[in-house]
Design a protein around this motif. Structure first.
Motif, PDB file in Angstrom:
ATOM      1  N   SER A 156      -1.516  10.663   1.028  1.00 41.38           N
ATOM      2  CA  SER A 156      -0.892  12.208   1.628  1.00 41.38           C
ATOM      3  C   SER A 156       0.281  12.511   0.592  1.00 41.38           C
ATOM      4  CB  SER A 156      -0.735  12.095   2.933  1.00 41.38           C
ATOM      5  OG  SER A 156       0.592  11.171   3.131  1.00 41.38           O
ATOM      6  N   GLY A 157       1.002  11.618   0.103  1.00 45.12           N
ATOM      7  CA  GLY A 157       2.200  11.845  -0.550  1.00 45.12           C
ATOM      8  C   GLY A 157       3.522  12.008   0.460  1.00 45.12           C
ATOM      9  N   SER A 158       3.475  11.682   1.639  1.00 45.74           N
ATOM     10  CA  SER A 158       4.504  11.875   2.540  1.00 45.74           C
ATOM     11  C   SER A 158       5.297  10.676   2.422  1.00 45.74           C
ATOM     12  CB  SER A 158       3.678  11.695   4.205  1.00 45.74           C
ATOM     13  OG  SER A 158       3.142  10.545   4.134  1.00 45.74           O
ATOM     14  N   LEU A 159       6.729  10.898   2.475  1.00 46.90           N
ATOM     15  CA  LEU A 159       7.618  10.050   2.469  1.00 46.90           C
ATOM     16  C   LEU A 159       7.581   8.824   3.492  1.00 46.90           C
ATOM     17  CD1 LEU A 159      10.273   9.469   0.860  1.00 46.90           C
ATOM     18  CD2 LEU A 159      11.416  10.728   2.864  1.00 46.90           C
ATOM     19  N   LEU A 160       7.779   7.570   2.886  1.00 50.29           N
ATOM     20  CA  LEU A 160       7.530   6.447   3.917  1.00 50.29           C
ATOM     21  C   LEU A 160       9.039   5.816   3.647  1.00 50.29           C
ATOM     22  CD1 LEU A 160       4.626   4.650   2.347  1.00 50.29           C
ATOM     23  CD2 LEU A 160       4.701   6.013   4.419  1.00 50.29           C
ATOM     24  N   GLY A 161       9.852   6.259   2.702  1.00 51.25           N
ATOM     25  CA  GLY A 161      11.259   5.649   2.793  1.00 51.25           C
ATOM     26  C   GLY A 161      11.740   5.780   1.352  1.00 51.25           C
ATOM     27  N   HIS A 162      13.076   5.399   1.187  1.00 52.07           N
ATOM     28  CA  HIS A 162      13.680   5.535  -0.059  1.00 52.07           C
ATOM     29  C   HIS A 162      14.629   4.198  -0.149  1.00 52.07           C
ATOM     30  CE1 HIS A 162      16.700   7.208   2.548  1.00 52.07           C
ATOM     31  NE2 HIS A 162      17.709   6.949   1.636  1.00 52.07           N
ATOM     32  N   ALA A 163      14.908   4.089  -1.563  1.00 52.89           N
ATOM     33  CA  ALA A 163      16.038   3.024  -1.964  1.00 52.89           C
ATOM     34  C   ALA A 163      17.441   3.542  -2.194  1.00 52.89           C
ATOM     35  CB  ALA A 163      15.442   2.117  -2.918  1.00 52.89           C
ATOM     36  N   GLU A 164      18.196   2.792  -1.712  1.00 55.81           N
ATOM     37  CA  GLU A 164      19.721   2.862  -1.936  1.00 55.81           C
ATOM     38  C   GLU A 164      19.758   2.400  -3.745  1.00 55.81           C
ATOM     39  OE1 GLU A 164      23.111   4.426  -1.007  1.00 55.81           O
ATOM     40  OE2 GLU A 164      21.482   4.055   0.681  1.00 55.81           O
ATOM     41  N   LEU A 165      20.209   3.378  -4.390  1.00 55.52           N
ATOM     42  CA  LEU A 165      20.521   2.920  -5.684  1.00 55.52           C
ATOM     43  C   LEU A 165      21.583   2.474  -5.901  1.00 55.52           C
ATOM     44  CD1 LEU A 165      18.778   5.940  -7.523  1.00 55.52           C
ATOM     45  CD2 LEU A 165      17.633   3.743  -7.180  1.00 55.52           C
ATOM     46  N   PRO A 166      21.660   1.667  -6.918  1.00 56.06           N
ATOM     47  CA  PRO A 166      23.170   1.070  -7.354  1.00 56.06           C
ATOM     48  C   PRO A 166      24.231   1.878  -7.714  1.00 56.06           C
ATOM     49  CG  PRO A 166      21.630  -0.098  -8.502  1.00 56.06           C
ATOM     50  CD  PRO A 166      20.849   1.037  -7.886  1.00 56.06           C
ATOM     51  N   PRO A 167      25.537   1.855  -7.298  1.00 57.71           N
ATOM     52  CA  PRO A 167      26.724   2.857  -7.708  1.00 57.71           C
ATOM     53  C   PRO A 167      26.735   3.556  -9.117  1.00 57.71           C
ATOM     54  CG  PRO A 167      27.426   0.865  -6.497  1.00 57.71           C
ATOM     55  CD  PRO A 167      25.973   0.649  -6.810  1.00 57.71           C
ATOM     56  N   LEU A 168      25.908   2.711 -10.054  1.00 60.85           N
ATOM     57  CA  LEU A 168      26.089   3.060 -11.589  1.00 60.85           C
ATOM     58  C   LEU A 168      25.490   4.382 -11.623  1.00 60.85           C
ATOM     59  CD1 LEU A 168      26.075   2.332 -14.624  1.00 60.85           C
ATOM     60  CD2 LEU A 168      23.843   1.448 -14.362  1.00 60.85           C
ATOM     61  N   ARG A 195       0.984  -1.164  -0.009  1.00 58.30           N
ATOM     62  CA  ARG A 195       0.025   0.000  -0.092  1.00 58.30           C
ATOM     63  C   ARG A 195       0.902   1.368   0.167  1.00 58.30           C
ATOM     64  NH1 ARG A 195      -3.866  -2.416   4.404  1.00 58.30           N
ATOM     65  NH2 ARG A 195      -4.973  -3.956   3.084  1.00 58.30           N
ATOM     66  N   ARG A 196       1.480   1.466  -0.989  1.00 57.49           N
ATOM     67  CA  ARG A 196       2.794   2.737  -1.135  1.00 57.49           C
ATOM     68  C   ARG A 196       2.778   2.993  -2.577  1.00 57.49           C
ATOM     69  NH1 ARG A 196       8.565  -0.131  -0.154  1.00 57.49           N
ATOM     70  NH2 ARG A 196       8.395  -1.515  -1.759  1.00 57.49           N
ATOM     71  N   LEU A 197       3.097   4.156  -2.918  1.00 54.81           N
ATOM     72  CA  LEU A 197       3.452   4.717  -4.131  1.00 54.81           C
ATOM     73  C   LEU A 197       5.047   4.331  -4.294  1.00 54.81           C
ATOM     74  CD1 LEU A 197       1.435   7.890  -4.523  1.00 54.81           C
ATOM     75  CD2 LEU A 197       0.904   5.608  -5.616  1.00 54.81           C
ATOM     76  N   LEU A 198       5.469   4.197  -5.433  1.00 56.86           N
ATOM     77  CA  LEU A 198       6.945   4.130  -5.758  1.00 56.86           C
ATOM     78  C   LEU A 198       7.153   5.242  -6.840  1.00 56.86           C
ATOM     79  CD1 LEU A 198       7.921   0.474  -5.440  1.00 56.86           C
ATOM     80  CD2 LEU A 198       8.139   1.927  -3.962  1.00 56.86           C
ATOM     81  N   VAL A 199       7.835   6.224  -6.585  1.00 55.17           N
ATOM     82  CA  VAL A 199       8.169   7.320  -7.368  1.00 55.17           C
ATOM     83  C   VAL A 199       9.580   7.307  -7.983  1.00 55.17           C
ATOM     84  CG1 VAL A 199       7.815   9.793  -7.812  1.00 55.17           C
ATOM     85  CG2 VAL A 199       6.084   8.430  -6.752  1.00 55.17           C
ATOM     86  N   VAL A 200       9.884   7.307  -9.223  1.00 55.21           N
ATOM     87  CA  VAL A 200      11.328   7.754  -9.464  1.00 55.21           C
ATOM     88  C   VAL A 200      11.537   9.065  -9.833  1.00 55.21           C
ATOM     89  CG1 VAL A 200      11.919   5.348 -10.114  1.00 55.21           C
ATOM     90  CG2 VAL A 200      10.902   6.812 -11.888  1.00 55.21           C
ATOM     91  N   ASP A 201      12.863   9.771  -9.664  1.00 57.05           N
ATOM     92  CA  ASP A 201      13.118  11.123  -9.866  1.00 57.05           C
ATOM     93  C   ASP A 201      14.262  11.304 -10.466  1.00 57.05           C
ATOM     94  OD1 ASP A 201      13.911  13.861  -9.439  1.00 57.05           O
ATOM     95  OD2 ASP A 201      12.397  13.912  -7.609  1.00 57.05           O
ATOM     96  N   GLU A 202      14.426  11.853 -11.537  1.00 51.51           N
ATOM     97  CA  GLU A 202      15.719  12.196 -12.373  1.00 51.51           C
ATOM     98  C   GLU A 202      16.665  12.932 -11.494  1.00 51.51           C
ATOM     99  OE1 GLU A 202      15.600  11.486 -16.837  1.00 51.51           O
ATOM    100  OE2 GLU A 202      14.249  13.347 -16.410  1.00 51.51           O
ATOM    101  N   GLN A 203      16.153  14.017 -10.619  1.00 51.51           N
ATOM    102  CA  GLN A 203      17.057  14.792  -9.922  1.00 51.51           C
ATOM    103  C   GLN A 203      17.678  13.918  -8.838  1.00 51.51           C
ATOM    104  OE1 GLN A 203      18.083  17.653 -10.764  1.00 51.51           O
ATOM    105  NE2 GLN A 203      16.792  17.492 -12.524  1.00 51.51           N
ATOM    106  N   GLY A 204      18.688  13.754  -8.622  1.00 50.02           N
ATOM    107  CA  GLY A 204      19.398  12.962  -7.417  1.00 50.02           C
ATOM    108  C   GLY A 204      20.291  11.811  -8.001  1.00 50.02           C
ATOM    109  N   PRO A 205      19.865  10.826  -9.022  1.00 51.85           N
ATOM    110  CA  PRO A 205      18.453  10.479  -9.049  1.00 51.85           C
ATOM    111  C   PRO A 205      18.093   9.642  -7.769  1.00 51.85           C
ATOM    112  CG  PRO A 205      19.799   8.825 -10.099  1.00 51.85           C
ATOM    113  CD  PRO A 205      20.793  10.192  -9.532  1.00 51.85           C
ATOM    114  N   ALA A 206      16.619   9.392  -7.606  1.00 49.14           N
ATOM    115  CA  ALA A 206      15.914   8.876  -6.517  1.00 49.14           C
ATOM    116  C   ALA A 206      14.810   7.867  -6.659  1.00 49.14           C
ATOM    117  CB  ALA A 206      15.561  10.167  -5.658  1.00 49.14           C
ATOM    118  N   LEU A 207      14.563   6.937  -5.960  1.00 52.03           N
ATOM    119  CA  LEU A 207      13.397   6.166  -5.860  1.00 52.03           C
ATOM    120  C   LEU A 207      12.877   6.453  -4.513  1.00 52.03           C
ATOM    121  CD1 LEU A 207      11.537   3.868  -6.537  1.00 52.03           C
ATOM    122  CD2 LEU A 207      13.263   2.224  -6.060  1.00 52.03           C
TER     123      LEU A 207
END
Length: 118
Positions: free
Chosen positions: A83-95, A64-76
């Motif tokens: 509500s759009g409130s932050l539940l967490g974020h993923a560590e992206l691969p070093p690439l 029950r969550r949205l997953l959103v990718v962002d080119e600035q950062g980049p970020a997941l």
């Protein structure tokens, strides 16, 4: 305008993300018998946490969550769908550390059976 990604929540309910300001918009889409769009209604948007250049959105029904990718950062980021409130974020691969600005994460999908994010 500037809606970049769309996620199906079930039934006629969808959420779309703007690639300009991180806003998330509910959309009600009614399909005709032939699969074409009979009616679409864009609802009042709400701000998704941390969004600057959001491109893709997916709904993870199991969690029950949205997953959103962002080119600035980049970020997941994982966001609350109401509500759009932050539940967490993923560590992206070093690439992704060397990704050029505005040339990285564009889309996202959830494979519920395999419990994977694409």
């Amino acid at each position: 305008s500037e809606l970049s990604g769309i996620a199906w929540l079930g039934g006629e309910r969808y959420l779309a993300v703007s690639d300009k300001d991180g806003m998330i918009f509910p959309i009600t889409v009614t399909l005709a018998a032939d699969g074409s769009i009979a009616k679409a209604v864009l609802g009042r948007g709400f701000q998704g946490a941390g969004g600057a250049d959001t491109e893709g959105i997916a709904y993870d029904a199991d969690r029950r969550r949205l997953l959103v990718v962002d080119e600035q950062g980049p970020a997941l980021r994982a966001l609350d769908p109401g509500s759009g409130s932050l539940l967490g974020h993923a560590e992206l691969p070093p690439l992704f550390a060397s990704a050029r600005r505005n040339l990285s994460l564009e889309a996202i999908a959830v494979d519920a059976e395999e419990r994977r994010i694409w």
